[in-house]
Scaffold this active site. Structure first.
Site, PDB file in Angstrom:
ATOM      1  CG  ASP A  63      -8.731   1.165  -3.187  1.00  0.00           C
ATOM      2  OD1 ASP A  63      -7.456   0.909  -3.139  1.00  0.00           O
ATOM      3  OD2 ASP A  63      -9.530   0.754  -2.122  1.00  0.00           O
ATOM      4  CG  ASP A  65      -6.549  -4.845  -1.090  1.00  0.00           C
ATOM      5  OD1 ASP A  65      -7.253  -6.060  -1.230  1.00  0.00           O
ATOM      6  OD2 ASP A  65      -5.563  -4.587  -1.165  1.00  0.00           O
ATOM      7  CD  GLU A 110      -5.411   1.889   5.390  1.00  0.00           C
ATOM      8  OE1 GLU A 110      -4.945   0.963   5.875  1.00  0.00           O
ATOM      9  OE2 GLU A 110      -6.096   2.086   4.246  1.00  0.00           O
ATOM     10  CB  SER A 178      -4.441  -2.114  -5.650  1.00  0.00           C
ATOM     11  OG  SER A 178      -4.171  -2.451  -4.402  1.00  0.00           O
ATOM     12  CB  ALA A 179      -1.586   0.628  -1.419  1.00  0.00           C
ATOM     13  CG  ASP A 252     -11.230   1.545   1.281  1.00  0.00           C
ATOM     14  OD1 ASP A 252     -10.684   1.553   0.216  1.00  0.00           O
ATOM     15  OD2 ASP A 252     -11.094   1.135   2.224  1.00  0.00           O
TER      16      ASP A 252
HETATM   17  P1  TMP Z   1      -5.731  -0.859  -1.589  1.00  0.00           P
HETATM   18  O1  TMP Z   1      -5.134   0.124  -2.077  1.00  0.00           O
HETATM   19  O2  TMP Z   1      -5.814  -2.036  -2.831  1.00  0.00           O
HETATM   20  O3  TMP Z   1      -7.061  -0.500  -0.925  1.00  0.00           O
HETATM   21  O4  TMP Z   1      -4.628  -1.710  -0.558  1.00  0.00           O
HETATM   22  C1  TMP Z   1      -4.139  -1.293   0.555  1.00  0.00           C
HETATM   23  C2  TMP Z   1      -4.842  -1.839   1.704  1.00  0.00           C
HETATM   24  O5  TMP Z   1      -4.184  -2.864   2.349  1.00  0.00           O
HETATM   25  C3  TMP Z   1      -4.942  -0.867   2.688  1.00  0.00           C
HETATM   26  O6  TMP Z   1      -6.367  -0.617   3.189  1.00  0.00           O
HETATM   27  C4  TMP Z   1      -4.333  -1.620   4.202  1.00  0.00           C
HETATM   28  C5  TMP Z   1      -4.217  -3.042   3.607  1.00  0.00           C
HETATM   29  N1  TMP Z   1      -3.002  -3.821   4.258  1.00  0.00           N
HETATM   30  C6  TMP Z   1      -3.299  -5.036   4.729  1.00  0.00           C
HETATM   31  O7  TMP Z   1      -4.470  -5.407   4.920  1.00  0.00           O
HETATM   32  N2  TMP Z   1      -2.177  -5.773   5.381  1.00  0.00           N
HETATM   33  C7  TMP Z   1      -1.090  -5.284   5.303  1.00  0.00           C
HETATM   34  O8  TMP Z   1      -0.204  -5.930   5.822  1.00  0.00           O
HETATM   35  C8  TMP Z   1      -0.738  -4.042   4.701  1.00  0.00           C
HETATM   36  C9  TMP Z   1       0.590  -3.460   4.279  1.00  0.00           C
HETATM   37  C10 TMP Z   1      -1.841  -3.468   4.145  1.00  0.00           C
HETATM   38 MG    MG Z   2      -8.679   0.112  -0.496  1.00  0.00          MG
END
Ligand code: TMP
Ligand code: MG
Length: 317
Positions: A63, A65, A110, A178-179, A252
């Site tokens: 992942d 973030d 979340e 990654s989301a 995470d």
């Molecule tokens: P990840 O899959 O790389 O961890 O990215 C997703 C993360 O992004 C998730 O934990 C929530 C975060 N996020 C924000 O910080 N701000 C936002 O506006 C959105 C939609 C997600």
């Molecule tokens: Mg993450």
């Protein structure tokens, strides 16, 4: 293990157990008090099996973030790829305000230990959809992204360079799943000089018009709890990951555990979970779900130690 079989003569079992301990090199980082493991023996056996198979059988799925990036630094939260966009070069004050309100509403959902992933799914779709709509309204310019990343306090975890460089040297593919926002993610790793050729990314990519203005997001939306679908539709088709049955997975969020669902015929999988926030509430479920849990650890020390071990010479074959 053979020496666990009860009918084997006791001295033989003892000798075998001692031999096993002697040939199994320790990973001191796993003894840190921030490391939690449901079954330490299984973790060590899996690492050992992966080491015997060698770097050629390994792939790493991570992942981004709050997994490859730090959660906090000097008491302040480190921005996610979405939050890096909170810069006047890209969005106005009203958009900042709305994105923060959405973050304050949906982030607690979340990470809520009291709700299932199924309950969270539609709410995450709501969050991501609203944020992406806001961003599209801002007519973000592609050529401003790099400057916004430069001005941000984005930070990869301590030891990130060793992690990326080791995988490159050993020719192990790294899939970053990654989301977050793919374009921003790429810029973060590029500016940190670790966007090596073995790095593959699955994420939400921006779609710019001919003049370089954001007009949409490409493909199927990825949020924290639908990574399984992305794994099956995208990761499963990546040629570079074929024929590598051993997986080291880093995340995470409990949703990150499905990132390896597209790996066909996997033999060994070791999952490492960073538990950054709401530690007491989530510790139990993380220890149940991840093989190794790192509590409030802002470094890559443990993944690096495990990688070093797996990719070290195979003397113990
Ligand atoms: P990840 O899959 O790389 O961890 O990215 C997703 C993360 O992004 C998730 O934990 C929530 C975060 N996020 C924000 O910080 N701000 C936002 O506006 C959105 C939609 C997600
Ligand atoms: Mg993450």
């Amino acid at each position: 293990m053979i020496y666990h079989i009860p009918w084997i003569y006791t001295p033989v079992r003892t000798v075998l157990a001692i031999w096993h301990q002697l040939t199994k090199s320790e990973i001191p980082e796993l003894a840190k008090c921030s490391v939690l493991m449901r079954d330490r023996g299984r973790v060590e056996d899996t690492i050992h099996t992966m080491q015997r198979a060698g770097a050629g059988s390994l792939q790493v799925i991570s992942d981004f973030d709050m997994t490859l990036t730090r959660f906090a630094h000097n008491g302040k939260r480190v921005p996610t790829t979405h939050n890096i966009l909170d810069n006047r070069l890209l969005i106005n004050e009203d958009c900042t305000k709305k994105m923060r309100e959405l973050l304050n509403t949906y982030y607690p959902i979340e990470i809520d230990a009291g709700r299932t992933a199924e309950e969270k799914q539609p709410l995450m779709v709501e969050w991501w959809t609203k944020v992406h709509e806001l961003l599209i309204q801002q007519r973000i310019r592609k050529d401003m992204l790099s400057q916004a990343v430069k001005e941000s306090s984005a930070m990869l975890r301590d030891g990130y360079k060793v992690f990326f460089d080791c995988l490159t040297e050993q020719q192990v593919p790294l899939l970053i799943f990654s989301a977050g926002v793919g374009d921003v993610l790429e810029e973060v790793i590029r500016q940190n000089q670790v966007f090596h050729p073995n790095v593959h990314i699955i994420s939400n990519y921006m779609d710019f018009d001919q003049t370089g203005v954001l007009q949409a997001f490409k493909g199927q939306l990825i949020h924290t709890f639908n990574k399984r679908e992305g794994a099956l539709s995208h990761a499963a088709g990546l040629r570079e990951l074929q024929g590598r049955p051993n997986v080291l997975l880093l995340g995470d969020s409990l949703g990150d555990l499905t990132m390896a669902d597209g790996v066909s015929e996997h033999q060994n999988i070791l999952t490492i979970g960073f538990l950054n926030d709401q530690v007491d509430e989530r510790k139990e479920s993380y220890v149940k779900s991840f093989d190794v849990v790192l509590v409030k650890d802002e470094t890559m020390d443990v993944p690096n130690a495990i990688l070093r071990h797996i990719t070290s010479s195979r003397d113990n074959k």
